[in-house]
Design a protein around this motif. Structure first.
Motif, mmCIF file in Angstrom:
data_model
loop_
_atom_site.group_PDB
_atom_site.id
_atom_site.type_symbol
_atom_site.label_atom_id
_atom_site.label_comp_id
_atom_site.label_asym_id
_atom_site.label_seq_id
_atom_site.Cartn_x
_atom_site.Cartn_y
_atom_site.Cartn_z
ATOM 1 N N ILE A 107 -27.014 1.087 47.311
ATOM 2 C CA ILE A 107 -25.647 0.818 47.750
ATOM 3 C C ILE A 107 -25.668 0.276 49.180
ATOM 4 O O ILE A 107 -26.308 0.841 50.063
ATOM 5 C CB ILE A 107 -24.774 2.081 47.675
ATOM 6 C CG1 ILE A 107 -24.665 2.530 46.224
ATOM 7 C CG2 ILE A 107 -23.389 1.820 48.262
ATOM 8 C CD1 ILE A 107 -23.921 3.821 46.015
ATOM 9 N N VAL A 108 -24.953 -0.834 49.371
ATOM 10 C CA VAL A 108 -24.766 -1.422 50.694
ATOM 11 C C VAL A 108 -23.311 -1.157 51.067
ATOM 12 O O VAL A 108 -22.398 -1.598 50.382
ATOM 13 C CB VAL A 108 -25.029 -2.942 50.690
ATOM 14 C CG1 VAL A 108 -24.766 -3.527 52.069
ATOM 15 C CG2 VAL A 108 -26.443 -3.246 50.229
ATOM 16 N N THR A 109 -23.098 -0.409 52.138
ATOM 17 C CA THR A 109 -21.752 -0.116 52.618
ATOM 18 C C THR A 109 -21.466 -0.996 53.817
ATOM 19 O O THR A 109 -22.303 -1.115 54.714
ATOM 20 C CB THR A 109 -21.614 1.369 53.009
ATOM 21 O OG1 THR A 109 -21.993 2.178 51.885
ATOM 22 C CG2 THR A 109 -20.195 1.708 53.423
ATOM 23 N N GLN A 110 -20.302 -1.616 53.840
ATOM 24 C CA GLN A 110 -19.867 -2.466 54.951
ATOM 25 C C GLN A 110 -18.570 -1.872 55.488
ATOM 26 O O GLN A 110 -17.594 -1.745 54.762
ATOM 27 C CB GLN A 110 -19.649 -3.897 54.477
ATOM 28 C CG GLN A 110 -19.237 -4.848 55.568
ATOM 29 C CD GLN A 110 -19.103 -6.288 55.065
ATOM 30 O OE1 GLN A 110 -19.624 -6.656 54.021
ATOM 31 N NE2 GLN A 110 -18.399 -7.095 55.822
ATOM 32 N N ILE A 111 -18.583 -1.500 56.769
ATOM 33 C CA ILE A 111 -17.445 -0.824 57.390
ATOM 34 C C ILE A 111 -16.969 -1.637 58.586
ATOM 35 O O ILE A 111 -17.704 -1.788 59.563
ATOM 36 C CB ILE A 111 -17.836 0.584 57.861
ATOM 37 C CG1 ILE A 111 -18.460 1.379 56.716
ATOM 38 C CG2 ILE A 111 -16.632 1.313 58.456
ATOM 39 C CD1 ILE A 111 -19.242 2.591 57.168
ATOM 40 N N PRO A 112 -15.741 -2.165 58.535
ATOM 41 C CA PRO A 112 -15.221 -2.861 59.719
ATOM 42 C C PRO A 112 -14.938 -1.843 60.827
ATOM 43 O O PRO A 112 -14.467 -0.749 60.548
ATOM 44 C CB PRO A 112 -13.931 -3.519 59.229
ATOM 45 C CG PRO A 112 -13.593 -2.893 57.935
ATOM 46 C CD PRO A 112 -14.796 -2.165 57.429
ATOM 47 N N THR A 113 -15.284 -2.212 62.049
ATOM 48 C CA THR A 113 -15.052 -1.303 63.178
ATOM 49 C C THR A 113 -14.159 -1.973 64.209
ATOM 50 O O THR A 113 -14.343 -3.133 64.537
ATOM 51 C CB THR A 113 -16.377 -0.896 63.853
ATOM 52 O OG1 THR A 113 -17.051 -2.074 64.274
ATOM 53 C CG2 THR A 113 -17.268 -0.122 62.917
ATOM 54 N N THR A 114 -13.209 -1.221 64.657
ATOM 55 C CA THR A 114 -12.333 -1.707 65.723
ATOM 56 C C THR A 114 -12.445 -0.812 66.945
ATOM 57 O O THR A 114 -11.823 -1.064 67.959
ATOM 58 C CB THR A 114 -10.868 -1.741 65.252
ATOM 59 O OG1 THR A 114 -10.509 -0.447 64.783
ATOM 60 C CG2 THR A 114 -10.692 -2.760 64.134
ATOM 61 N N GLY A 115 -13.226 0.229 66.847
ATOM 62 C CA GLY A 115 -13.413 1.172 67.947
ATOM 63 C C GLY A 115 -14.637 2.017 67.683
ATOM 64 O O GLY A 115 -15.512 1.652 66.898
ATOM 65 N N ALA A 116 -14.681 3.183 68.288
ATOM 66 C CA ALA A 116 -15.822 4.080 68.124
ATOM 67 C C ALA A 116 -15.914 4.561 66.686
ATOM 68 O O ALA A 116 -14.912 4.773 66.016
ATOM 69 C CB ALA A 116 -15.686 5.269 69.066
ATOM 70 N N THR A 117 -17.138 4.719 66.206
ATOM 71 C CA THR A 117 -17.398 5.163 64.841
ATOM 72 C C THR A 117 -18.518 6.189 64.880
ATOM 73 O O THR A 117 -19.487 6.002 65.607
ATOM 74 C CB THR A 117 -17.838 3.973 63.958
ATOM 75 O OG1 THR A 117 -16.862 2.950 64.058
ATOM 76 C CG2 THR A 117 -17.989 4.384 62.516
ATOM 77 N N SER A 118 -18.399 7.263 64.097
ATOM 78 C CA SER A 118 -19.440 8.287 64.060
ATOM 79 C C SER A 118 -19.894 8.539 62.642
ATOM 80 O O SER A 118 -19.095 8.484 61.705
ATOM 81 C CB SER A 118 -18.925 9.612 64.624
ATOM 82 O OG SER A 118 -18.838 9.582 66.003
ATOM 83 N N PHE A 119 -21.192 8.831 62.494
ATOM 84 C CA PHE A 119 -21.788 9.216 61.227
ATOM 85 C C PHE A 119 -22.625 10.447 61.489
ATOM 86 O O PHE A 119 -23.261 10.547 62.529
ATOM 87 C CB PHE A 119 -22.698 8.116 60.678
ATOM 88 C CG PHE A 119 -21.976 6.830 60.470
ATOM 89 C CD1 PHE A 119 -21.271 6.603 59.298
ATOM 90 C CD2 PHE A 119 -21.977 5.859 61.448
ATOM 91 C CE1 PHE A 119 -20.589 5.424 59.111
ATOM 92 C CE2 PHE A 119 -21.300 4.669 61.268
ATOM 93 C CZ PHE A 119 -20.598 4.451 60.096
ATOM 94 N N SER A 120 -22.654 11.358 60.554
ATOM 95 C CA SER A 120 -23.445 12.567 60.715
ATOM 96 C C SER A 120 -24.141 12.910 59.413
ATOM 97 O O SER A 120 -23.549 12.810 58.346
ATOM 98 C CB SER A 120 -22.531 13.720 61.145
ATOM 99 O OG SER A 120 -23.276 14.890 61.328
#
Length: 172
Positions: A101-114
């Protein structure tokens, strides 16, 4: 300019990896929406490339390289009503035992992953088309997370490190 902060901690055999991207030198402490890049617990409605392209307001970055044996299954749109929704591009093998799976996430500011992982993992930073990427090798899969321009990309699946790097480099 984008900045990436990565924190790895291990307590009582549980490893936690937190990745935060930000447009400022100071990273945000606000948590982002949790993402399940493998999507293994729920059935998802997959769309064709044409259908998905009409529903999102940004270009879908399809990889030009896909490991041998994997076929395109379709694209899942997380929230079709949102202008900044994430998408998942699904691939699987003929017997559907291996998923990618390829996930594409548009970002307009800070983004966090855990990630909180019980067991052993290997984590390292590598370069993908001039951007730093985090490669995480789990016992049963590999995952790569990186930011390019205004998108965060995540590739996750049952492939080796060389294949995931080739696939990542073919996206941009």
């Amino acid at each position: 300019m984008w900045f990436i902060e990565k924190i790895r901690t291990t307590i009582d055999g549980i490893t936690s990896i937190n990745i935060t991207t930000s447009t400022n030198e100071q990273t945000s402490t606000e948590e982002g929406t949790p993402i399940n890049p493998l999507g293994v617990t729920t059935e998802k409605d997959l769309l064709s490339m044409d259908e998905a392209s009409q529903m999102v307001k940004y270009p879908i970055n399809m990889p030009s390289y896909v490991p041998l044996g994997f076929m395109f299954d379709g694209i899942y749109i997380d929230d079709p009503q949102s202008i900044s929704t994430s998408i998942e591009i699904h691939f699987s093998t003929a017997d559907v035992n291996d998923k990618l799976i390829v996930t594409q996430i548009p970002t307009t500011g800070a983004t966090s992953f855990s990630h909180n992982v019980r067991g052993s993992i290997e984590e390292k930073t590598i370069a993908v088309n001039g951007s730093d990427a985090t490669l995480i090798v789990f016992e049963d899969r590999v995952q790569m997370i990186w930011q390019y321009k205004t998108f965060v990309f995540i590739i996750s699946g049952n492939i080796n490190e060389e294949e995931i790097i080739k696939m990542a480099e073919s996206i941009i």
